[in-house]
Design an enzyme around this catalytic site. Structure first.
Site, mmCIF file in Angstrom:
data_model
loop_
_atom_site.group_PDB
_atom_site.id
_atom_site.type_symbol
_atom_site.label_atom_id
_atom_site.label_comp_id
_atom_site.label_asym_id
_atom_site.label_seq_id
_atom_site.Cartn_x
_atom_site.Cartn_y
_atom_site.Cartn_z
ATOM 1 N NE ARG A 71 -4.057 1.921 2.139
ATOM 2 C CZ ARG A 71 -4.330 2.780 3.114
ATOM 3 N NH1 ARG A 71 -3.638 2.755 4.251
ATOM 4 N NH2 ARG A 71 -5.286 3.668 2.975
ATOM 5 C CG HIS A 75 -1.446 5.399 -0.239
ATOM 6 N ND1 HIS A 75 -2.153 5.880 0.836
ATOM 7 C CD2 HIS A 75 -2.284 4.539 -0.873
ATOM 8 C CE1 HIS A 75 -3.365 5.340 0.858
ATOM 9 N NE2 HIS A 75 -3.461 4.509 -0.162
ATOM 10 C CG ASN A 100 -1.146 8.595 3.147
ATOM 11 O OD1 ASN A 100 -1.679 7.614 2.617
ATOM 12 N ND2 ASN A 100 -0.452 9.489 2.465
ATOM 13 C CG HIS A 200 -8.333 -3.732 -0.999
ATOM 14 N ND1 HIS A 200 -9.353 -2.850 -1.272
ATOM 15 C CD2 HIS A 200 -7.223 -2.961 -0.795
ATOM 16 C CE1 HIS A 200 -8.876 -1.607 -1.241
ATOM 17 N NE2 HIS A 200 -7.586 -1.658 -0.961
#
Ligand code: HEM
Ligand SMILES: *[C@@H]1O[C@H](CO)[C@@H](O)[C@H](O)[C@H]1NC(C)=O
Ligand SMILES: *[C@@H]1O[C@H](CO)[C@@H](O)[C@H](O)[C@H]1NC(C)=O
Ligand SMILES: *[C@@H]1O[C@H](CO)[C@@H](O)[C@H](O)[C@H]1NC(C)=O
Length: 329
Positions: A71, A75, A100, A200
């Protein structure tokens, strides 16, 4: 005659634009100038193995670490490109952005890797590449796969602004067309949305994100009717209304394995977020079926989309810099 030709050209263009929207052979498939495999072979030969050792060490202590690192890469790359802007500390940095803050994790793994690299080859290996290498290693560990030909050569940016996280990262309440638009802005395709959402299948989420969805969807006092009722019961037991900070596994069956269980869940009304659920009836749904029916096709697709993501907005050559401490721009 001319008319038919014009029309078939129009149809051809339509099909072409559909294909490219669905599965773009895009700029992201080209190796960006200044990047290559084994980038540090001469300047810091142990660069990649050093990162790998730190990720492995963290994984041995905590099987959920790959989720944090994968992740982190997402990001980083979606906000100002893969330039490690996500690691910078300042009074209004990306770290402080809503998606975040109190959510991203794995910083200490990256810091440990960077510290070891600075000891071995000071000023050589970028923080952006440390994130990218760690994400690759995370895929290997969570997916029990080998990932070859992973590029290096990204350099570090100097700007990090919290507001960018809101405009560049998709939200869990977004539906498929909005997700596609967010990905398209980065050069990624509709298929990439479906494929990368497969991340996910590992990791966890804070209850607060789904409290409304399972207790009071859209002001109805009920759960989102799109969720499988048995799953609502499970989610409510793990996420009572007054516990937004609880964390739950996003894939409740195999939460640390990069497998196709996410796609099975989504197909069965067990997508955790509205964004996940929106894949179900989308133009991308055929991929959900492909992955559930041919699970072995998922990992190569995921790696390929991660590779594409890793080429977004990279600073190479003389652009950017090599940070010594990843949190200091
Ligand atoms: C498609 C749009 C996406 C949305 C709306 C979304 C949203 C979210 C949210 C809200 C969380 C929970 C964070 C928390 O509660 O702390 C999460 C977790 C996660 N996301 Fe996504 N995400 C998306 C795509 C992606 C992509 C492309 C990747 C990587 C390729 C990814 C990887 C992950 C991982 C691994 C976790 C678990 C993190 C952990 O365990 O610390 N997501 N995502
Ligand atoms: C590193 O790789 C490049 C490109 O593949 C090659 O030209 C160079 O000779 C290699 N250097 C070392 C020290 O292996
Ligand atoms: C990865 O490659 C190594 C070395 O070539 C091999 O021993 C290992 O079995 C491979 N692992 C997987 C999961 O394919
Ligand atoms: C939410 O509620 C509003 C007004 O009651 C309604 O117009 C809208 O369609 C609902 N949205 C969903 C997703 O059910």
């Amino acid at each position: 005659m001319g008319d038919v030709r014009v029309r078939s050209l129009a149809v051809f263009c339509f099909v072409l634009s559909f294909l490219s929207a669905a599965n773009a052979a895009s700029a992201l498939d080209k190796i960006p100038k200044g990047m290559r495999v084994n980038f540090y072979n001469a300047s810091c030969p142990r660069a990649e193995s050093t990162v790998k050792a730190e990720v492995q060490r963290a994984f041995n202590a905590d099987r959920t670490i790959p989720a944090g690192l994968i992740r982190m890469f997402f990001h980083d790359c979606f906000v100002r490109g893969c330039d490690a802007s996500v690691l910078i500390d300042n009074s209004d940095s990306e770290k402080l952005g809503a998606p975040n803050a109190n959510s991203l994790r794995g910083f200490e793994v990256l810091d440990a890797a960077k510290a070891a690299l600075e000891a071995a080859c000071p000023g050589v290996v970028s923080c952006a590449d440390v994130i990218a290498f760690a994400a690759r290693d995370a895929m290997e560990l969570a997916g029990n796969i080998n990932v070859t030909n992973w590029l290096g050569g990204r350099r570090d940016g100097i700007i990090s602004r919290s507001a960018d996280t809101l405009t560049e990262l998709p939200a869990p309440f977004d539906k498929f067309p909005t997700l596609v638009a967010a990905f398209k802005k980065k050069g990624l395709s509709q298929n990439d949305v479906v494929i990368l959402s497969g991340a996910h299948t590992i990791g966890r989420a804070k209850c607060g994100i789904i409290t409304q969805r399972i207790w009071n969807f859209n002001g109805t006092g009920k759960a989102d009717p799109a969720i499988d009722p048995a799953y609502v019961t499970t989610l409510r037991s793990q996420c009572p209304q007054n516990a937004p900070g609880n964390r739950i596994n996003m894939d409740m069956t195999t939460p640390t394995i990069l497998d196709v269980n996410y796609y099975r869940d989504v197909n069965n009304g067990r997508g955790l977020f509205e964004s996940d659920n929106s894949l179900r009836a989308s133009p991308g749904a055929s991929l959900l079926n492909q992955f559930t029916q041919n699970p072995q096709t998922f990992a190569p697709s995921f790696v390929n989309s991660m590779r594409r993501m890793g080429n977004i907005g990279v600073l190479t050559g003389k652009k950017g810099k090599i940070r010594t401490v990843c949190s200091v721009a």
